[in-house]
Design a protein around this motif. Structure first.
Motif, PDB file in Angstrom:
ATOM      1  N   LEU A 178       0.844  -1.196   0.000  1.00  0.00           N
ATOM      2  CA  LEU A 178       0.000   0.000   0.000  1.00  0.00           C
ATOM      3  C   LEU A 178       0.875   1.240   0.000  1.00  0.00           C
ATOM      4  N   ASP A 179       0.561   2.166  -0.907  1.00  0.00           N
ATOM      5  CA  ASP A 179       1.119   3.507  -0.832  1.00  0.00           C
ATOM      6  C   ASP A 179      -0.002   4.478  -1.215  1.00  0.00           C
ATOM      7  N   ASP A 180       0.331   5.702  -1.548  1.00  0.00           N
ATOM      8  CA  ASP A 180      -0.712   6.692  -1.828  1.00  0.00           C
ATOM      9  C   ASP A 180      -1.594   6.307  -3.011  1.00  0.00           C
ATOM     10  N   ASP A 181      -1.005   5.644  -3.993  1.00  0.00           N
ATOM     11  CA  ASP A 181      -1.713   5.416  -5.251  1.00  0.00           C
ATOM     12  C   ASP A 181      -1.858   3.955  -5.658  1.00  0.00           C
ATOM     13  N   THR A 182      -1.215   3.048  -4.941  1.00  0.00           N
ATOM     14  CA  THR A 182      -1.151   1.653  -5.363  1.00  0.00           C
ATOM     15  C   THR A 182      -1.481   0.734  -4.198  1.00  0.00           C
ATOM     16  N   ARG A 183      -2.143  -0.359  -4.511  1.00  0.00           N
ATOM     17  CA  ARG A 183      -2.492  -1.327  -3.479  1.00  0.00           C
ATOM     18  C   ARG A 183      -2.455  -2.723  -4.086  1.00  0.00           C
ATOM     19  N   ILE A 184      -1.909  -3.678  -3.337  1.00  0.00           N
ATOM     20  CA  ILE A 184      -1.947  -5.085  -3.733  1.00  0.00           C
ATOM     21  C   ILE A 184      -2.654  -5.864  -2.635  1.00  0.00           C
ATOM     22  N   VAL A 185      -3.597  -6.686  -3.037  1.00  0.00           N
ATOM     23  CA  VAL A 185      -4.352  -7.523  -2.108  1.00  0.00           C
ATOM     24  C   VAL A 185      -4.246  -8.972  -2.572  1.00  0.00           C
ATOM     25  N   ARG A 186      -4.068  -9.859  -1.621  1.00  0.00           N
ATOM     26  CA  ARG A 186      -4.154 -11.293  -1.897  1.00  0.00           C
ATOM     27  C   ARG A 186      -5.403 -11.804  -1.186  1.00  0.00           C
ATOM     28  N   ALA A 187      -6.394 -12.181  -1.970  1.00  0.00           N
ATOM     29  CA  ALA A 187      -7.707 -12.579  -1.443  1.00  0.00           C
ATOM     30  C   ALA A 187      -7.852 -14.088  -1.525  1.00  0.00           C
ATOM     31  N   GLY A 188      -8.264 -14.698  -0.411  1.00  0.00           N
ATOM     32  CA  GLY A 188      -8.364 -16.152  -0.388  1.00  0.00           C
ATOM     33  C   GLY A 188      -9.636 -16.652   0.253  1.00  0.00           C
ATOM     34  N   LYS A 189      -9.937 -17.919   0.002  1.00  0.00           N
ATOM     35  CA  LYS A 189     -11.133 -18.548   0.554  1.00  0.00           C
ATOM     36  C   LYS A 189     -10.936 -19.026   1.986  1.00  0.00           C
ATOM     37  N   THR A 190      -9.691 -19.314   2.360  1.00  0.00           N
ATOM     38  CA  THR A 190      -9.449 -19.907   3.673  1.00  0.00           C
ATOM     39  C   THR A 190      -8.501 -19.094   4.548  1.00  0.00           C
ATOM     40  N   GLY A 191      -7.663 -18.280   3.941  1.00  0.00           N
ATOM     41  CA  GLY A 191      -6.595 -17.615   4.670  1.00  0.00           C
ATOM     42  C   GLY A 191      -5.245 -18.257   4.447  1.00  0.00           C
ATOM     43  N   ARG A 192      -5.253 -19.412   3.783  1.00  0.00           N
ATOM     44  CA  ARG A 192      -4.005 -20.086   3.424  1.00  0.00           C
ATOM     45  C   ARG A 192      -3.494 -19.515   2.095  1.00  0.00           C
ATOM     46  N   GLY A 193      -2.208 -19.335   1.993  1.00  0.00           N
ATOM     47  CA  GLY A 193      -1.647 -18.704   0.815  1.00  0.00           C
ATOM     48  C   GLY A 193      -1.900 -19.439  -0.484  1.00  0.00           C
ATOM     49  N   GLU A 194      -2.086 -20.752  -0.420  1.00  0.00           N
ATOM     50  CA  GLU A 194      -2.192 -21.519  -1.661  1.00  0.00           C
ATOM     51  C   GLU A 194      -3.481 -21.273  -2.435  1.00  0.00           C
ATOM     52  N   ASP A 195      -4.508 -20.679  -1.788  1.00  0.00           N
ATOM     53  CA  ASP A 195      -5.746 -20.427  -2.542  1.00  0.00           C
ATOM     54  C   ASP A 195      -5.981 -18.933  -2.782  1.00  0.00           C
ATOM     55  N   ASP A 196      -4.918 -18.139  -2.673  1.00  0.00           N
ATOM     56  CA  ASP A 196      -5.030 -16.695  -2.892  1.00  0.00           C
ATOM     57  C   ASP A 196      -5.149 -16.341  -4.369  1.00  0.00           C
ATOM     58  N   TRP A 197      -5.904 -15.284  -4.632  1.00  0.00           N
ATOM     59  CA  TRP A 197      -5.891 -14.586  -5.916  1.00  0.00           C
ATOM     60  C   TRP A 197      -5.248 -13.226  -5.662  1.00  0.00           C
ATOM     61  N   ILE A 198      -4.477 -12.735  -6.604  1.00  0.00           N
ATOM     62  CA  ILE A 198      -3.795 -11.456  -6.409  1.00  0.00           C
ATOM     63  C   ILE A 198      -4.507 -10.346  -7.176  1.00  0.00           C
ATOM     64  N   PHE A 199      -4.619  -9.179  -6.554  1.00  0.00           N
ATOM     65  CA  PHE A 199      -5.249  -7.998  -7.156  1.00  0.00           C
ATOM     66  C   PHE A 199      -4.282  -6.832  -7.067  1.00  0.00           C
ATOM     67  N   TYR A 200      -3.948  -6.270  -8.220  1.00  0.00           N
ATOM     68  CA  TYR A 200      -3.112  -5.072  -8.291  1.00  0.00           C
ATOM     69  C   TYR A 200      -4.030  -3.918  -8.656  1.00  0.00           C
ATOM     70  N   MET A 201      -4.072  -2.872  -7.800  1.00  0.00           N
ATOM     71  CA  MET A 201      -5.034  -1.796  -7.982  1.00  0.00           C
ATOM     72  C   MET A 201      -4.381  -0.436  -7.936  1.00  0.00           C
ATOM     73  N   ARG A 202      -4.991   0.513  -8.603  1.00  0.00           N
ATOM     74  CA  ARG A 202      -4.599   1.911  -8.517  1.00  0.00           C
ATOM     75  C   ARG A 202      -5.752   2.692  -7.884  1.00  0.00           C
ATOM     76  N   ARG A 203      -5.408   3.804  -7.279  1.00  0.00           N
ATOM     77  CA  ARG A 203      -6.447   4.618  -6.663  1.00  0.00           C
ATOM     78  C   ARG A 203      -7.346   5.218  -7.728  1.00  0.00           C
ATOM     79  N   GLY A 204      -8.642   5.140  -7.496  1.00  0.00           N
ATOM     80  CA  GLY A 204      -9.609   5.683  -8.444  1.00  0.00           C
ATOM     81  C   GLY A 204      -9.866   7.157  -8.212  1.00  0.00           C
TER      82      GLY A 204
END
Length: 205
Positions: A178-204
């Protein structure tokens, strides 16, 4: 076109440009290169507890993800995916717009889907009830547990129907950058890293 910038310790900007259609049209090699760059950016996160940072607030546009539809901005037709976070009320929305206009392509869309949800700091217990992370780790500083409540589909800004989610429909969001303009999130079904999806986002806007 996704453009991922990394500010290194030598103040040199490293970037990767790839015509990935927000991750929906990408070769295996391209995806590996993009993920390598995202991992590098995550390692440079200036915050130890990004989930508690006030910059989480507001609108975020998904520029890249390896998640399937509709999380990747595709609902039959391709559009854009957006997250709107309200820190004070511990609420957020996942928004999808098709055929929209404006800077973020989220205005006057002919098709949209809005997922309403609430969030809380994750306690570290895996969502499949199979255990938990180390109790010594302040997991709430990096990760939220999000609970889906309802989704509304609209056509030409007119709601068609709203569907309620089954109680307990939850995900984890680990804020890895996370910074002023950028954010990365790893979203998962369980909290375990192996089922994460990655999201790279910019501030809208």
């Amino acid at each position: 076109m996704v453009c991922i910038y990394i500010l290194t310790t030598s103040n040199q900007n490293i970037y990767k440009r790839a015509n990935t259609d927000r991750g929906r049209s990408i070769s295996t090699q391209q995806r590996a290169e993009v993920h390598q760059l995202l991992t590098k950016l995550e390692s440079l996160c200036p915050l130890s507890k990004p989930a508690r940072d006030p910059r989480m607030e507001g609108n975020w546009i998904v520029e890249y993800t390896d998640a399937p539809p509709p999380s990747n901005g595709q609902l039959i037709f391709k559009g854009i995916a957006k997250q709107v976070i309200n820190l004070q009320n511990k609420r957020y929305r996942n928004e999808l717009y098709v055929g929209g206009s404006g800077i973020d392509q989220d205005e006057n869309a002919w098709l949209s889907a809005i997922l309403d949800a609430r969030w809380e700091e994750w306690d570290g217990k895996y969502l499949d009830e199979s255990g938990s992370v180390s109790e010594e780790e302040d997991i709430g500083g990096t990760t939220w547990k999000v609970d889906f409540e309802s989704i509304t589909l609209s056509l030409f800004q007119r709601p068609l129907f709203t569907q309620q989610f089954k109680s307990g429909t939850s995900r984890t969001w680990r804020m890895s950058y996370l910074d002023d303009d950028t954010r990365i999130v790893r979203a998962g079904k369980t909290g375990r890293g192996e089922d994460d999806w990655i999201f790279y986002m910019r501030r809208g806007a």
